[in-house]
Design an enzyme around this catalytic site. Structure first.
Site, PDB file in Angstrom:
ATOM      1  N   THR A 222      56.923  32.623  -0.856  1.00 28.97           N
ATOM      2  CA  THR A 222      57.165  33.685  -1.829  1.00 28.97           C
ATOM      3  C   THR A 222      55.794  34.160  -2.244  1.00 28.97           C
ATOM      4  OG1 THR A 222      59.184  32.655  -2.687  1.00 28.97           O
ATOM      5  CG2 THR A 222      58.014  34.080  -4.216  1.00 28.97           C
ATOM      6  N   ARG A 250      73.082  33.418  -1.132  1.00 26.34           N
ATOM      7  CA  ARG A 250      72.347  32.518  -2.035  1.00 26.34           C
ATOM      8  C   ARG A 250      71.199  33.277  -2.712  1.00 26.34           C
ATOM      9  NH1 ARG A 250      66.672  30.815  -2.223  1.00 26.34           N
ATOM     10  NH2 ARG A 250      66.561  28.702  -3.054  1.00 26.34           N
ATOM     11  N   ASP A 253      65.201  31.423  -7.237  1.00 23.75           N
ATOM     12  CA  ASP A 253      64.617  31.568  -8.571  1.00 23.75           C
ATOM     13  C   ASP A 253      63.833  32.858  -8.760  1.00 23.75           C
ATOM     14  OD1 ASP A 253      62.854  30.347  -6.591  1.00 23.75           O
ATOM     15  OD2 ASP A 253      61.363  30.320  -8.192  1.00 23.75           O
ATOM     16  N   THR A 273      56.887  29.301  -6.778  1.00 26.27           N
ATOM     17  CA  THR A 273      57.227  29.355  -5.362  1.00 26.27           C
ATOM     18  C   THR A 273      57.795  27.995  -4.991  1.00 26.27           C
ATOM     19  OG1 THR A 273      55.203  30.621  -5.049  1.00 26.27           O
ATOM     20  CG2 THR A 273      56.299  29.898  -3.081  1.00 26.27           C
ATOM     21  N   GLY A 274      58.671  27.966  -3.996  1.00 21.44           N
ATOM     22  CA  GLY A 274      59.180  26.672  -3.553  1.00 21.44           C
ATOM     23  C   GLY A 274      60.668  26.533  -3.802  1.00 21.44           C
ATOM     24  N   GLY A 276      63.734  26.833  -5.070  1.00 27.49           N
ATOM     25  CA  GLY A 276      64.165  27.644  -6.196  1.00 27.49           C
ATOM     26  C   GLY A 276      65.200  26.989  -7.075  1.00 27.49           C
TER      27      GLY A 276
HETATM   28  N1  ASP Z   1      61.485  30.094  -4.441  1.00 24.61           N
HETATM   29  C1  ASP Z   1      62.096  30.758  -3.338  1.00 24.61           C
HETATM   30  C2  ASP Z   1      63.561  30.560  -3.345  1.00 24.61           C
HETATM   31  O1  ASP Z   1      64.005  29.475  -3.674  1.00 24.61           O
HETATM   32  C3  ASP Z   1      61.707  30.250  -2.035  1.00 24.61           C
HETATM   33  C4  ASP Z   1      60.362  30.325  -1.730  1.00 24.61           C
HETATM   34  O2  ASP Z   1      59.482  30.211  -2.562  1.00 24.61           O
HETATM   35  O3  ASP Z   1      60.238  30.500  -0.560  1.00 24.61           O
HETATM   36  O4  ASP Z   1      64.252  31.458  -2.961  1.00 24.61           O
END
Ligand code: ASP
Length: 368
Positions: A222, A250, A253, A273-274, A276
Site C-alpha cells: 500500500t 473484501r 483498512d 500498511t500490511g 488490514g
Molecule cells: N493494508 C492493506 C489491506 O489490508 C494491504 C496492504 O497494505 O497491502 O488491504
C-alpha cells in the site's frame, strides 16, 4: 528482473525492486530511534523506491510553491497509483481471487477536518482522487463498489483495465498453486502427479520471464502519503490494491478513516500498511495520532501501536504478530516509521527543505 513471489510479504514499489537506503544504517530489531526533526514543509511516503522518490519530488514542487498539503499528497499518491510496475497500488495492482483489481483509498484534510474514501473501486487508476471528490463534492465519507465507479465516471474519470499482463501472469500462477486439490494448471498427465512427483515441479516460469516457481502467497502493499505544508496544515492519503488474491469484495483498512489513515490538524498524521484486518480492529492510525497528541514523537507513537496490537493478542493468550508497517508525521516536522513481523528494516521517503532521503525506522517483533 526476476521477481520471486515465493513468500508472503510486502510489495514495495515493484516486487523485489527498491533503492538502496540512503538513510541511517540498518538497525537491529528492537532498536529505538530518537525523533527526527526537520523544518517545514514536510512530505513523506511509505514507498522507499524510485517511484516514491518521484512522488516526493512532485509533491515537493507543490509545497515549495506555497501549495497545500492536500494538493501535495494527492499529486504524490497519483504518481504511485499510475506506476505500471508497482503491484501494490492503482495500475498493475495485484487482483482479488477472481483476477479483478479492486482498489481502496482514503484522504483526510486536516485544515477542514474532512475525509473521503472509496472501497472496492474497479477500473479507475487514481482512487485517491476519487476519494478527494467524495470528500469535497458530497456530504458523505465513503462510497463503495459500483456506486463509487458510477460516481467517478460522473466526474469524467475514464475506465481502464488495471490488470496488466504481468499482474495477470502472477495471478494465474497463484491460481494454479493455491490448492493441490483443484484442477487449475497443466493436466495431471503432464505435470507428473500420476507418477507421484511434486505437482509444483512441472510448473515453470511464465512467458513474461517472471520467476514464479514455488507457491505464491498473499502479498501486502500500500502507500501512505502524509504532508504538513508551510502554513502548518496537515493532510494524508492511503491508497492500495489491497491484499492480493483477497476474497471478492473484501475491504481492507486503507479506506477506513482511523484505521489505514488519520489526520488531526493540531497534531499530525499517520498511515498503515500490511494486514488490514488488524489495523481495522485496532484503529491503528487514530491510535498513533492520539499518542502523538499525548506528547509521543511520531517514531514512539508508531512503536506504541505495535506494542498495543501485540499486547491485545497476548491479553487473550495468543502469540500473534501481524505483518504491519506504520508511518507518522507531526506538525513540528518530526517523522517516524516502524513495522513488525517482517524481515529487514522499514523505510520511507522523506522530503524536507534540507533533503530528499530514505529514512529507516525500527523493526519490532521480527518474524518467527
Ligand atoms: N493494508 C492493506 C489491506 O489490508 C494491504 C496492504 O497494505 O497491502 O488491504
Amino acid at each position: 528482473m526476476a521477481k520471486n513471489l515465493t513468500r508472503r510479504g510486502f510489495v514495495h514499489g515493484g516486487l523485489g525492486l527498491g533503492l538502496g537506503s540512503m538513510g541511517l544504517a540498518s538497525l537491529p530489531i528492537g532498536t529505538r530511534l530518537r525523533a527526527q526533526t526537520v523544518e517545514l514543509p514536510l512530505v513523506i511516503t511509505s514507498h522507499a523506491n524510485a517511484t516514491g522518490r518521484e512522488a516526493m519530488r512532485q509533491s515537493w514542487e507543490i509545497l515549495a510553491g506555497g501549495g497545500s498539503a492536500l494538493d501535495a499528497v494527492e499529486r504524490g499518491a497519483n504518481v504511485i497509483e499510475v506506476d505500471p510496475e508497482d503491484f501494490s497500488v492503482g495500475m498493475a495492482g495485484l487482483p482479488n481471487e477472481h483476477g479483478v483489481v479492486q482498489l481502496d483509498a482514503s484522504i483526510m484534510d486536516g485544515r477542514t477536518y474532512s475525509a473521503g474514501s472509496v472501497a472496492s473501486l474497479e477500473k479507475i487508476v487514481t482512487p485517491s482522487s476519487v476519494a478527494r471528490l467524495v470528500m469535497e463534492r458530497t456530504d458523505h465519507v465513503m462510497l463503495v463498489g459500483p456506486g463509487a465507479l458510477d460516481f467517478a465516471k460522473s466526474f469524467g474519470f475514464e475506465e481502464v483495465e488495471l490488470l496488466t499482463p504481468e499482474a495477470r501472469e502472477i495471478w494465474l500462477r497463484w491460481r494454479e498453486h493455491h490448492s493441490d486439490q483443484d484442477d487449475w494448471g497443466p493436466p495431471d498427465h503432464l505435470r507428473g502427479r500420476a507418477e507421484g512427483l511434486d505437482r509444483d515441479a512441472a510448473r515453470d516460469a511464465g512467458p513474461l520471464g517472471l520467476d514464479l516457481t514455488g507457491s505464491i502467497e498473499h502479498h501486502y502493499g500500500t502507500t501512505n502519503v502524509l504532508a504538513v505544508d508551510a502554513s502548518g496544515d496537515v493532510a494524508g492519503i492511503t491508497t492500495t490494491s489491497g491484499l492480493s488474491w483477497k476474497v471478492n469484495g473484501r475491504v481492507g483498512d486503507s479506506p477506513i478513516i482511523g484505521a489505514g489513515l488519520y489526520v488531526d490538524n493540531s497534531v499530525g498524521a499517520a498511515g498503515a500498511t500490511g494486514r488490514g484486518e488488524d489495523v481495522i480492529k485496532s484503529c491503528a492510525s487514530h491510535y498513533i495520532v492520539m499518542r502523538m497528541r499525548e506528547g509521543r514523537s511520531p517514531q514512539e507513537a508508531c512503536e506504541d501501536a505495535i506494542e498495543m496490537i501485540v499486547g491485545r493478542y497476548r491479553a487473550v493468550g495468543l502469540d500473534f504478530v501481524p505483518e504491519e508497517k506504520f508511518v507518522a508525521i507531526n506538525k513540528a516536522g518530526e517523522y517516524g516509521c516502524a513495522w513488525m513481523g517482517i524481515d529487514g528494516v522499514p523505510s520511507m521517503t522523506v522530503r524536507t527543505p534540507a533533503s530528499l532521503d530514505v529514512f529507516e525506522g525500527t523493526s519490532l517483533y521480527g518474524p518467527a
